[in-house]
Design an enzyme around this catalytic site. Structure first.
Site, short mmCIF file in Angstrom:
data_model
loop_
_atom_site.label_atom_id
_atom_site.label_comp_id
_atom_site.label_asym_id
_atom_site.label_seq_id
_atom_site.Cartn_x
_atom_site.Cartn_y
_atom_site.Cartn_z
CG ASP A 21 -2.05 0.97 1.13
OD1 ASP A 21 -2.31 1.47 0.02
OD2 ASP A 21 -2.68 1.24 2.17
N GLY A 24 -0.08 5.45 -4.40
CA GLY A 24 -0.72 6.72 -4.77
C GLY A 24 -0.11 7.88 -4.02
CD1 TRP A 26 7.33 6.59 -2.91
CD2 TRP A 26 6.78 6.93 -5.06
NE1 TRP A 26 8.49 6.64 -3.65
CE2 TRP A 26 8.19 6.83 -4.97
CE3 TRP A 26 6.21 7.12 -6.32
CZ2 TRP A 26 9.03 6.94 -6.08
CZ3 TRP A 26 7.05 7.23 -7.43
CH2 TRP A 26 8.44 7.13 -7.29
CG HIS A 38 -0.33 1.94 -9.29
ND1 HIS A 38 -0.53 1.58 -7.97
CD2 HIS A 38 -1.46 2.62 -9.65
CE1 HIS A 38 -1.71 2.02 -7.55
NE2 HIS A 38 -2.30 2.66 -8.56
CG LEU A 132 10.25 -16.53 -3.80
CD1 LEU A 132 10.12 -16.59 -2.28
CD2 LEU A 132 10.64 -15.11 -4.20
#
Ligand code: FPP
Length: 253
Positions: A21, A24, A26, A38, A132
């Site tokens: 989260d 936006g 940032w 994003h 992973l």
């Protein structure tokens, strides 16, 4: 399933789940459109995948698009869909050679053919990797997962008395993975937002103000250090419990 070293450090979580989260905010701090946040979020994800593999974490599960994210402006939703396709085509070769297996959970019946094909193609092309397991939760919601598990259990003609926690778990979308040990949410909000509700029953929760695009190896290590100090009791009294009773007997965790 990722190959696990039996001598692995118990202080290192086997499965980390992340709510990424803050993209936006940032972007807003930099007077940029939300989409740039994003995009920077994808770069952070690539860093964190590598860091998790380096730290011998077997499973990383990220909330890439929630079933509630459709409520965002159409432009942002279509931007996220395009970004997913671009990110997969840009990073897939490296992820493959790094031994990352991509798996997807969520309701893919309502996403576009292009997005579904990109996700399933990444899943197929990495199916033989086992360093992973990166699970991308896409159009996913924890309540959706519980409902689809119940529906599939009913469709398998399970009798009510046959349904217990272990049986329903086998119908959950992430039945191939152990439950998350560590649940991280960036961006300062302190809630689960319908992510892995069933699977996170005993996860250790770490909330950080760090905005997702700023999340890096250092931030991951802070969360891992926090995790390593937690005493996981799974409902028991744990190592610090004693027979005379005391504060540790009062809780249920
Ligand atoms: C939440 O930040 C983030 C998302 C809704 C999307 C997360 C996606 C990525 C990190 C990129 C990788 C995934 C795809 C689909 C390409 P926010 O927008 O709610 O941030 P805010 O709370 O600051 O507004």
């Amino acid at each position: 399933m990722a190959v696990t070293d039996p001598s692995r450090d118990p202080g290192v979580p086997r499965h980390v789940a992340i709510v990424m989260d803050g993209n936006g905010r940032w972007a807003r701090k930099r007077l940029m459109p939300r989409g740039m946040g994003h995009k920077a979020g994808v770069d952070a994800l690539v860093r964190v995948v590598q860091a998790c593999a380096d730290r011998h974490i077997d499973y990383l599960t990220v909330f890439a698009f929630s079933s509630e994210n459709w409520k965002r402006p159409e432009e942002e939703v279509s931007g996220l869909m395009s970004l997913l396709i671009v990110a997969l085509s840009k990073h897939l070769t490296k992820l493959r050679s790094d031994g990352v297996r991509i798996r997807v959970v969520g309701d893919l019946s309502t996403v576009s053919d292009k997005v579904r094909e990109a996700l399933l193609d990444a899943q197929t092309k990495t199916a033989h990797n086992d360093r992973l397991v990166l699970t991308v939760a896409f159009n996913y919601g924890g309540r959706w997962d519980i409902v689809q598990a119940a529906q599939r259990a009913l469709a398998a003609n399970l009798k009510p008395e046959m349904l217990d926690e272990a049986t329903l778990s086998r119908f959950m979308a992430m039945s191939y993975a152990p439950d998350p040990d560590l649940f991280i949410r960036t961006g300062g909000e302190v809630r689960l937002s319908n992510f892995l509700l069933w699977q996170s029953a005993y996860a250790e929760l770490v909330f950080t103000d760090c905005l997702w695009p700023d999340f890096d190896e250092r931030e991951l290590d802070k969360a891992l250090a926090d995790y390593a100090q937690r005493e996981r009791r799974f409902g028991d009294v744990g190592a610090s419990g004693d027979e005379s009773g005391g504060p540790s007997d009062a809780g249920v965790a």
